[in-house]
Structures are given as structure tokens and as C-alpha cells.
Design a protein around this motif. Structure first.
Motif, PDB file in Angstrom:
ATOM      1  N   UNK A 130     -74.390-114.678 -44.644  1.00  0.00           N
ATOM      2  CA  UNK A 130     -74.482-115.073 -43.221  1.00  0.00           C
ATOM      3  C   UNK A 130     -73.571-114.893 -42.776  1.00  0.00           C
ATOM      4  N   UNK A 131     -72.053-114.854 -43.421  1.00  0.00           N
ATOM      5  CA  UNK A 131     -71.200-114.787 -42.556  1.00  0.00           C
ATOM      6  C   UNK A 131     -70.613-113.438 -41.794  1.00  0.00           C
ATOM      7  N   UNK A 173     -68.919-115.226 -35.000  1.00  0.00           N
ATOM      8  CA  UNK A 173     -67.608-115.828 -35.648  1.00  0.00           C
ATOM      9  C   UNK A 173     -66.595-114.711 -35.730  1.00  0.00           C
ATOM     10  N   UNK A 174     -65.261-115.107 -35.953  1.00  0.00           N
ATOM     11  CA  UNK A 174     -64.253-114.242 -36.217  1.00  0.00           C
ATOM     12  C   UNK A 174     -63.002-114.775 -35.181  1.00  0.00           C
ATOM     13  N   UNK A 175     -62.141-113.855 -35.015  1.00  0.00           N
ATOM     14  CA  UNK A 175     -60.987-114.094 -34.271  1.00  0.00           C
ATOM     15  C   UNK A 175     -60.686-112.917 -33.037  1.00  0.00           C
ATOM     16  N   UNK A 216     -69.279-120.794 -29.831  1.00  0.00           N
ATOM     17  CA  UNK A 216     -68.269-122.009 -30.241  1.00  0.00           C
ATOM     18  C   UNK A 216     -67.712-121.567 -31.570  1.00  0.00           C
ATOM     19  N   UNK A 217     -68.313-120.801 -32.519  1.00  0.00           N
ATOM     20  CA  UNK A 217     -67.551-120.604 -33.750  1.00  0.00           C
ATOM     21  C   UNK A 217     -66.352-119.635 -33.720  1.00  0.00           C
ATOM     22  N   UNK A 229     -67.552-106.860 -31.991  1.00  0.00           N
ATOM     23  CA  UNK A 229     -68.788-107.245 -31.568  1.00  0.00           C
ATOM     24  C   UNK A 229     -68.185-108.417 -30.382  1.00  0.00           C
ATOM     25  N   UNK A 230     -67.218-109.312 -31.006  1.00  0.00           N
ATOM     26  CA  UNK A 230     -66.772-110.460 -30.229  1.00  0.00           C
ATOM     27  C   UNK A 230     -66.190-109.858 -29.082  1.00  0.00           C
TER      28      UNK A 230
END
Length: 300
Positions: free
Chosen positions: A80-81, A90-92, A118-119, A279-280
Motif C-alpha cells: 500500500x505504501x 505520501x513521502x517527502x 495530508x500524508x 509524483x508528489x
């Protein structure tokens, strides 16, 4: 030992019946028996006692159940992660910025982005434009906000703000009450400026503006950040030309007076490495693009 073995083991441990466990797994009994034998062989212990009347767990099998369940849950969470990272959920994200961006929409962009992601952890790094170029090239930054048009060719960019320069004066200065003033009225005043090494474009722009007004500024202080320039002016130590957005800095004992003529605009760009696959980052660029001004021709 494979994750398939763990799934088959847990199904049989819960059903304690080869037929029911096989139906639950949508397989036939022989593959189930074979996988249980392979699992027992790989860990070197008997997990089940089985005969014509019953199937039950050995002591080793009972001890293995919670560990097997935990391993499968960890594998599912890892999957999932990985999917969330791939989708930019998710991530930074490391973002560089010049201090003036705190008054040019960066907080609003961050609030909007964090509400949608939010994650994701967004880490901010206040750096001058030159240092951001270095960190972007080494991928220590994912994206930056800079005050120069001299971007390396491998960086993509979006114009995020365009504003005029205004005069920043100590509140007690005789010119501080003016509605507008001419630049030549600052002749002979001690100037505070952002250093040439930090922002060469705008250092040169201010020098050119003063030269066009008929004087060469007496540069007394060269600093690394615009907020430092305004802070020094607030102490009554000099005057400065600063981006209009710094009116919002809220530092006491300062006055911001518009010039009576147009000046070279103070442009702010968002930059990122074109080839960077993140992606982020792509999601944040879309947030920036939505906030950026649209030129008259509709292109950015």
C-alpha cells in the motif's frame, strides 16, 4: 518461504480442514498440501498434525500463527505504501524558497496542497536563488522559488509573481509620509541591498534604476535576505528599494512609499528539474500553476 505459503498456512490454521481451506483459497487440495509441506520443510518444523480424523496445529504451529499473520500484514502495508508513493500521496517534498515568498502566496499554496495531500511531508528550506540552483541540480531540493531569470536550461519554470519595487524608509525619515517619491530624492542616503552574489539580477536592476535617476547609490550594507534589509531599515540605519510584497512583513518603524515612475518588475519563478520523476512534485507543480498569474496571451 514465500508469502503464498503464509496465506495457505493461515487459511488451514483457521479452518483446520483441508477441503474448506482449499475452497476458501480457490484451489484444489493437492496444491494446498504441497505448499504446507514446502513451508514446513523451509522452516524445519511440523506445523500441523494431520490424520484421517482431524487436522490440528502443533505447538510450533500455534506459535507461528501470529508471526505469519504479522508478516502478511507488513507485506500488505508495504505494498500500500509503495502504491501511495507512486501516486504522490505520501513521502517527502523538499521545497526551497527566498524569504519574500512568505508574502507572495507560498503559505496559501502550502495550505491548499497539504489539505489535498495530508500524508505528504513538505519540508521548507530558506535559501537564496544561487544556493537553490545548486541544490536543485543535486536533487537535494525538489522545487524552488527564486528571484532570477538566469535559470539553467535543465530546469522548468513558472512565473508566480510580478511586482514593482517600493522605497523602504525608517518611519521617522522625512520622506516617509510622502504618498509617492522620485528615486533621485534618495540621493546621498545610505542604501541597504541584497548582495550581488545572492541576487545578481536585482542588485544590477537597482543600480540601473539609481543611475537612470542621476546618481550612484551609496551602498552601505549588503545582506543575504530581503527581510534582513527591511529589518536594518527599521533600525534607522539606511533606506532600500524592496519588492512591494514586503509591505506585509509587519516590521515596526518602517514605511513603504511607492515610486512615481515604473521600475523593472521584481519577478519570482518556481523552478524544478525537468527530468525529475517525482509524483508528489508533479502534484505540487499543479498547485503552483493554479495560483500563478495568467499572461495576456494565456501562456505561462
Amino acid at each position: 518461504m514465500e508469502f503464498r505459503h503464509l496465506r495457505y498456512f493461515l487459511a488451514l490454521a483457521e479452518e483446520l480442514h483441508f477441503g474448506r481451506a482449499a475452497r476458501r483459497l480457490s484451489i484444489s487440495q493437492p496444491p494446498l498440501s504441497l505448499n504446507i509441506q514446502q513451508l514446513e520443510a523451509s522452516i524445519g518444523v511440523k506445523l500441523f498434525i494431520r490424520n484421517s480424523r482431524e487436522v490440528r496445529l502443533t505447538a510450533a504451529g500455534e506459535a507461528f500463527v501470529p508471526r505469519a499473520r504479522a508478516l502478511l500484514e507488513q507485506a500488505q502495508e508495504a505494498g500500500r505504501h509503495a502504491r501511495d508513493v507512486e501516486q504522490g500521496l505520501v513521502g517527502r517534498l523538499h521545497i526551497g524558497f527566498v524569504g519574500a515568498m512568505l508574502y507572495q502566496g507560498l503559505p496559501q499554496m502550502l495550505r491548499q496542497f497539504q489539505a489535498q495531500h495530508p500524508l505528504l511531508q513538505v519540508l521548507l528550506h530558506e535559501l537564496n536563488s544561487k544556493d537553490q540552483f545548486i541544490d536543485l541540480s543535486h536533487e537535494r531540493l525538489d522545487l524552488g522559488f527564486v528571484h532570477t531569470t538566469r535559470a539553467p536550461p535543465d530546469l522548468s519554470r513558472i512565473l508566480v509573481a510580478r511586482q514593482p519595487f517600493v522605497c523602504c524608509l525608517p518611519a521617522a525619515h522625512p520622506l516617509a509620509k510622502k504618498r509617492k517619491l522620485s528615486l533621485h530624492q534618495l540621493q546621498g542616503e545610505p542604501f541597504a541591498m541584497v548582495a550581488r552574489a545572492v541576487a545578481p539580477d536585482y542588485h544590477e536592476a537597482i543600480l540601473s534604476l539609481c543611475t537612470e535617476a542621476g546618481f550612484h547609490p551609496e551602498i552601505r550594507y549588503e545582506l543575504r535576505h530581503w527581510l534582513s534589509v527591511v529589518s536594518l531599515v527599521s533600525q534607522g540605519l539606511g533606506v532600500a528599494l524592496v519588492p512591494q510584497a514586503l509591505r506585509q512583513s509587519g516590521l515596526p518603524d518602517t514605511a513603504f512609499v511607492p515610486l512615481d515612475s515604473e521600475t523593472t518588475p521584481y519577478d519570482t519563478y518556481c523552478l524544478w528539474k525537468t527530468a525529475r520523476e517525482h509524483p508528489a512534485l508533479a502534484s505540487f507543480v499543479e498547485t503552483v500553476r493554479a495560483s500563478a498569474p495568467k499572461p495576456a496571451n494565456g501562456r505561462r
